[in-house]
Design a protein around this motif. Structure first.
Motif, PDB file in Angstrom:
ATOM      1  N   PRO A 143       7.625 -12.133  -0.313  1.00 27.48           N
ATOM      2  CA  PRO A 143       8.784 -12.019  -1.172  1.00 27.48           C
ATOM      3  C   PRO A 143       9.089 -10.804  -1.826  1.00 27.48           C
ATOM      4  N   GLY A 144       8.192 -10.222  -2.460  1.00 29.61           N
ATOM      5  CA  GLY A 144       8.610  -8.991  -3.094  1.00 29.61           C
ATOM      6  C   GLY A 144       8.426  -7.754  -2.199  1.00 29.61           C
ATOM      7  N   GLU A 145       8.135  -7.626  -1.021  1.00 26.89           N
ATOM      8  CA  GLU A 145       8.032  -6.803  -0.037  1.00 26.89           C
ATOM      9  C   GLU A 145       9.231  -6.785   0.985  1.00 26.89           C
ATOM     10  N   TYR A 168      14.918 -16.074   2.012  1.00 22.48           N
ATOM     11  CA  TYR A 168      14.014 -16.693   1.150  1.00 22.48           C
ATOM     12  C   TYR A 168      14.442 -17.670  -0.017  1.00 22.48           C
ATOM     13  N   GLU A 169      15.267 -17.053  -0.668  1.00 17.45           N
ATOM     14  CA  GLU A 169      16.077 -17.771  -1.884  1.00 17.45           C
ATOM     15  C   GLU A 169      16.639 -19.100  -1.355  1.00 17.45           C
ATOM     16  N   ASP A 170      17.410 -19.065  -0.317  1.00 15.07           N
ATOM     17  CA  ASP A 170      17.997 -20.461   0.207  1.00 15.07           C
ATOM     18  C   ASP A 170      16.762 -21.395   0.898  1.00 15.07           C
ATOM     19  N   ILE A 171      15.789 -20.737   1.464  1.00 17.96           N
ATOM     20  CA  ILE A 171      14.587 -21.639   2.042  1.00 17.96           C
ATOM     21  C   ILE A 171      13.837 -22.570   0.638  1.00 17.96           C
ATOM     22  N   ARG A 172      13.943 -21.771  -0.117  1.00 20.44           N
ATOM     23  CA  ARG A 172      13.305 -22.354  -1.594  1.00 20.44           C
ATOM     24  C   ARG A 172      14.181 -23.526  -2.114  1.00 20.44           C
ATOM     25  N   ALA A 173      15.455 -23.065  -1.969  1.00 16.92           N
ATOM     26  CA  ALA A 173      16.396 -23.904  -2.550  1.00 16.92           C
ATOM     27  C   ALA A 173      16.622 -25.104  -1.963  1.00 16.92           C
ATOM     28  N   ARG A 174      16.530 -25.200  -0.404  1.00 14.49           N
ATOM     29  CA  ARG A 174      16.825 -26.163   0.247  1.00 14.49           C
ATOM     30  C   ARG A 174      15.796 -27.073   0.624  1.00 14.49           C
ATOM     31  N   PHE A 187       8.393 -21.684  -3.798  1.00 11.56           N
ATOM     32  CA  PHE A 187       7.905 -20.835  -3.177  1.00 11.56           C
ATOM     33  C   PHE A 187       8.416 -20.802  -1.681  1.00 11.56           C
ATOM     34  N   VAL A 188       7.942 -19.715  -0.925  1.00 10.22           N
ATOM     35  CA  VAL A 188       8.305 -19.515   0.412  1.00 10.22           C
ATOM     36  C   VAL A 188       7.063 -19.683   1.411  1.00 10.22           C
TER      37      VAL A 188
END
Length: 298
Positions: free
Chosen positions: A24-26, A35-41, A46-47
């Motif tokens: 995520p940081g890269e 990634y943000e939506d993956i975590r949220a859904r 984390f991813v």
């Protein structure tokens, strides 16, 4: 049912090692948004490994996630994941361990992290199965656009711990992580074990309990049952199919690479980790606790 995918799995093991992960940081901005939506859904903080590898093909990840993500906060998907979770614990090797886990690490944090992984793994198996079936030419049900049945974002009280890399570990922990990697035959140590490496004594003890079980009939039967069940319900989901992929500009080699990567996660990494986390949950909290998740919203 899955014998014809052995070559994909073999090729995928090499590909995952070669492709590496987009952490995520890269990640570039377009991938960070996904990634943000993956975590949220998926409702975790984390991813997961599968997405960090698929992000090497950001155009595919964006398309596939957009196709499948509207379904993930709906009650039917949560129930499918709950059904898989209830099937994951091997029998009859589900007796509670005699190890005093309280003495081996911060059990509250370990339990929270384990519960979080235990919650997301059946969802990952369903998603990996759907993505793989779609690239294999199958079509699922049309995506229904409706109101999410739970708030976007990580479920309350889920937990994240920093992963420990083999390179940063001391000699004893490095040897243990290498042993876990070789025993599984995975491209790298699963994220869950890299998290548990924050508590080396706990990881060593739990691996000592697990290792003798891994070649047992009940463990193998559970993995096969999970794979069959996930395959049987994947068609109930909107599959990111080949017609949609055709517009992404990916060549046949790219599609075959993606199928091989998905095969490794679908047939090896996710079911291996899923059954083992169910066992660890049973070790620390008893068999009944391993059949359900406190984070499920149904």
């Amino acid at each position: 049912m899955f014998d014809n995918r052995s070559e994909d799995v073999k090729r995928g093991l090499e590909l995952v090692s070669r492709l590496g992960e987009v952490m995520p940081g890269e990640a570039e901005e377009e991938v960070r948004v996904i990634y943000e939506d993956i975590r949220a859904r998926l409702r975790v903080p984390f991813v997961n490994f599968i997405f960090r590898v698929l992000a090497n093909y950001p155009e595919y990840l964006e398309f596939a996630w957009a196709r499948i993500s509207p379904y993930l906060l709906m009650e039917p998907f949560e129930r499918l994941a709950d059904d898989l979770r209830a099937r994951a614990l091997p029998e009859p090797i589900s007796e509670r361990s005699e190890v005093n886990w309280e003495t081996l690490g911060d059990l509250d944090r370990i339990r929270t992290f384990t519960d979080t992984i235990h919650y997301v793994l059946p969802k990952l198996l369903l998603v990996a199965s759907a993505l793989d079936e779609g690239l294999g030419g199958k079509s699922g049900v049309p995506a229904e656009v409706g109101r999410d049945q739970v708030e976007l974002g990580a479920a309350e009280s889920t937990g994240l711990v920093q992963m420990v890399s083999r390179e940063d570990a001391d000699i004893r922990l490095q040897a243990l992580l290498n042993e876990i990697k070789e025993r599984h035959g995975h491209p790298d140590v699963a994220s869950y074990y890299r998290g548990l490496a924050n508590w080396p004594e706990f990881l060593g003890a739990v691996w000592g309990e697990l290792d003798p079980m891994l070649d047992s009939g009940p463990v193998g039967e559970r993995k096969l049952d999970l794979l069959r069940h996930a395959a049987g319900v994947a068609g109930l989901m909107p599959l990111p199919d080949l017609d949609g992929v055709a517009g992404l500009g990916l060549g046949d080699d790219d599609i075959q690479t993606l199928r091989a990567v998905l095969a490794v996660f679908r047939f090896r990494i996710i079911p291996d980790t899923f059954v083992e986390v169910a066992l660890i949950k049973a070790f620390i909290d008893g068999p009944d606790a391993a059949l359900k998740s406190r984070f499920s919203f149904v």
